[in-house]
Scaffold this motif. Structure first.
Motif, mmCIF file in Angstrom:
data_model
loop_
_atom_site.group_PDB
_atom_site.id
_atom_site.type_symbol
_atom_site.label_atom_id
_atom_site.label_comp_id
_atom_site.label_asym_id
_atom_site.label_seq_id
_atom_site.Cartn_x
_atom_site.Cartn_y
_atom_site.Cartn_z
ATOM 1 N N ALA A 116 0.825 -1.206 0.000
ATOM 2 C CA ALA A 116 0.000 0.000 0.000
ATOM 3 C C ALA A 116 0.862 1.260 0.000
ATOM 4 N N VAL A 117 1.976 1.239 0.727
ATOM 5 C CA VAL A 117 2.872 2.402 0.770
ATOM 6 C C VAL A 117 3.475 2.665 -0.607
ATOM 7 N N CYS A 118 3.847 1.608 -1.332
ATOM 8 C CA CYS A 118 4.406 1.790 -2.681
ATOM 9 C C CYS A 118 3.361 2.382 -3.635
ATOM 10 N N CYS A 119 2.124 1.909 -3.535
ATOM 11 C CA CYS A 119 1.060 2.478 -4.379
ATOM 12 C C CYS A 119 0.817 3.940 -4.036
ATOM 13 N N PHE A 120 0.823 4.258 -2.744
ATOM 14 C CA PHE A 120 0.629 5.643 -2.326
ATOM 15 C C PHE A 120 1.787 6.515 -2.760
ATOM 16 N N GLY B 20 4.652 16.803 3.294
ATOM 17 C CA GLY B 20 4.038 16.094 4.413
ATOM 18 C C GLY B 20 3.816 14.620 4.116
ATOM 19 N N SER B 21 3.406 14.295 2.902
ATOM 20 C CA SER B 21 3.178 12.890 2.540
ATOM 21 C C SER B 21 4.480 12.103 2.542
ATOM 22 N N LEU B 22 5.550 12.701 2.012
ATOM 23 C CA LEU B 22 6.844 12.025 2.045
ATOM 24 C C LEU B 22 7.309 11.783 3.476
#
Length: 301
Positions: A69-73, A98-100
Motif C-alpha cells: 500500500a505504501v508503494c502504491c501511495f 508532508g506525505s513524504l
C-alpha cells in the motif's frame, strides 16, 4: 538571475527524483509479486514449524500488505509532487512534503519493527518429511500443488534425496515433478531406466537457502534503502524550493496598484515575452511638435 537559476535547478532535481520514485515503486511491486507465489508454497510446506516462523520473519517486511500500500501511495505522491513542482504551487508542494514525511516514518518503523535474524538450522529441514505422506490425497490437493510447484521451480526432489518419496509414502516412484524433462509417466520411466532424469538434489537445503534470503530479497532491501534516501533528498529540495519561492514575500497592500499581482514561478516568468517598450515609437510619434515648428505656423497665420 541567480535566484531564477537556483529555482530552475531545484525543479529539475525534483522532476528526476519523482521519476525515480515511480520506477523504484514499480520495481518493488513487481519483485514482491514474484516472491509472493513462491513464498506461499514454502509456507504451505512449512506450516506449524519453526521454518514457517523464520520465513514469515524474513519476508514479511517486503511482502506485507502495508508495504504494498505504501508503494502504491508513493506513486500517487510522486504525481502530486510533479504537478506541484511544475506549477510552483505552495499547497501541492506542502502536501507533497508532508506525505513524504509520513511515508518515511512508516517505512522506518516497519524496518525497525521487523528487523531480526531468523532462528533456523539445517536440521529443521527434516520436519518437511512430515508433509510428504499427504501427497496425492484428495483432501490435500493444495499440499500436492505446493510440492509440485516447489520441486519444479527449485529443480529438486524430496527433502534430502528423491528416495524420501519411497521411504515416507507408499509410492513406488517419485512424482513426475521430480523429472528434469516432465511428461506424464516420466518419473516411472526414469525409476526403471535412467535415474539421472530425476533431480538429484533435495528441496530441504534449497528451502533453507530461500528462508535465509534470496537475490530478490536483497534487491528489495536495496530498493527500500534507496527509496528512503531519495525521500530525504526530495524533502530537503522541496523545503529549499519553497524557501526560494516564498521567503521574505510580504503580502501587497490592498490600497496599492500592485495588490492584484500574484507570486509566479520565476522559471515560468522568464518564458513570457516582454512588451515594456512596444508602444515607445507610437508614443514618440504622438508627442507635440517642438517650439520651432509652432513659431513657423504662427508666422504663416
Amino acid at each position: 538571475m541567480a535566484r531564477e537559476d537556483s529555482v530552475k535547478c531545484l525543479r529539475c532535481l525534483l522532476f528526476a527524483l519523482n521519476f525515480l520514485f515511480w520506477l523504484m515503486a514499480l520495481c518493488v511491486l513487481g519483485v514482491s509479486a514474484c516472491l509472493r507465489d513462491h513464498l506461499n508454497n514454502v509456507l504451505t510446506l512449512t506450516a506449524d514449524t519453526r521454518l514457517e516462523e523464520a520465513a514469515v520473519l524474513t519476508y514479511s517486511p517486503v511482502v506485507h500488505p502495508v508495504v504494498i500500500a505504501v508503494c502504491c501511495f508513493l506513486i500517487i505522491v510522486a504525481m502530486v509532487g510533479y504537478c506541484g513542482t511544475l506549477k510552483c504551487n505552495l499547497l501541492l508542494l506542502s502536501w507533497y512534503f508532508g506525505s513524504l514525511m509520513v511515508i518515511f516514518c512508516v517505512e522506518l518503523a516497519s524496518g525497525v519493527w521487523t528487523y531480526d535474524e531468523p532462528m533456523v538450522q539445517r536440521s529443521d529441514m527434516i520436519s518437511l518429511k512430515s508433509r510428504m505422506p499427504q501427497f496425492g490425497l484428495q483432501r490435500y490437493q493444495w499440499l500436492t500443488h505446493a510440492w509440485n510447484s516447489i520441486q519444479t521451480e527449485l529443480k529438486c526432489c524430496g527433502v534430502i534425496y528423491f528416495t524420501d518419496w519411497l521411504e515416507m509414502t507408499e509410492m513406488e516412484w517419485p512424482p513426475d515433478s521430480c523429472c528434469s524433462n516432465q511428461y506424464p509417466g516420466c518419473a516411472r520411466h526414469a525409476h526403471y531406466n535412467d535415474l539421472s532424469d530425476l533431480y538429484q538434489e533435495g528441496c530441504g537445503p534449497k528451502i533453507y537457502s530461500f528462508i535465509r534470503g534470496t537475490k530478490q530479497l536483497q534487491v528489495l532491501r536495496f530498493l527500500g534503502v534507496s527509496i528512503g534516501v531519495a525521500q530525504i533528498l526530495a524533502m530537503t529540495l522541496t523545503v529549499t524550493l519553497l524557501w526560494a519561492l516564498y521567503y521574505d514575500h510580504k503580502p501587497p497592500d490592498p490600497a496599492s496598484p500592485d495588490a492584484l499581482i500574484q507570486t509566479h514561478c520565476p522559471a515560468e516568468d522568464a518564458q513570457k515575452p516582454r512588451h515594456s517598450h512596444s508602444r515607445a515609437p507610437e508614443a514618440w510619434a504622438n508627442t507635440p511638435a517642438n517650439g520651432h515648428t509652432q513659431f513657423e505656423m504662427e508666422q504663416l497665420s
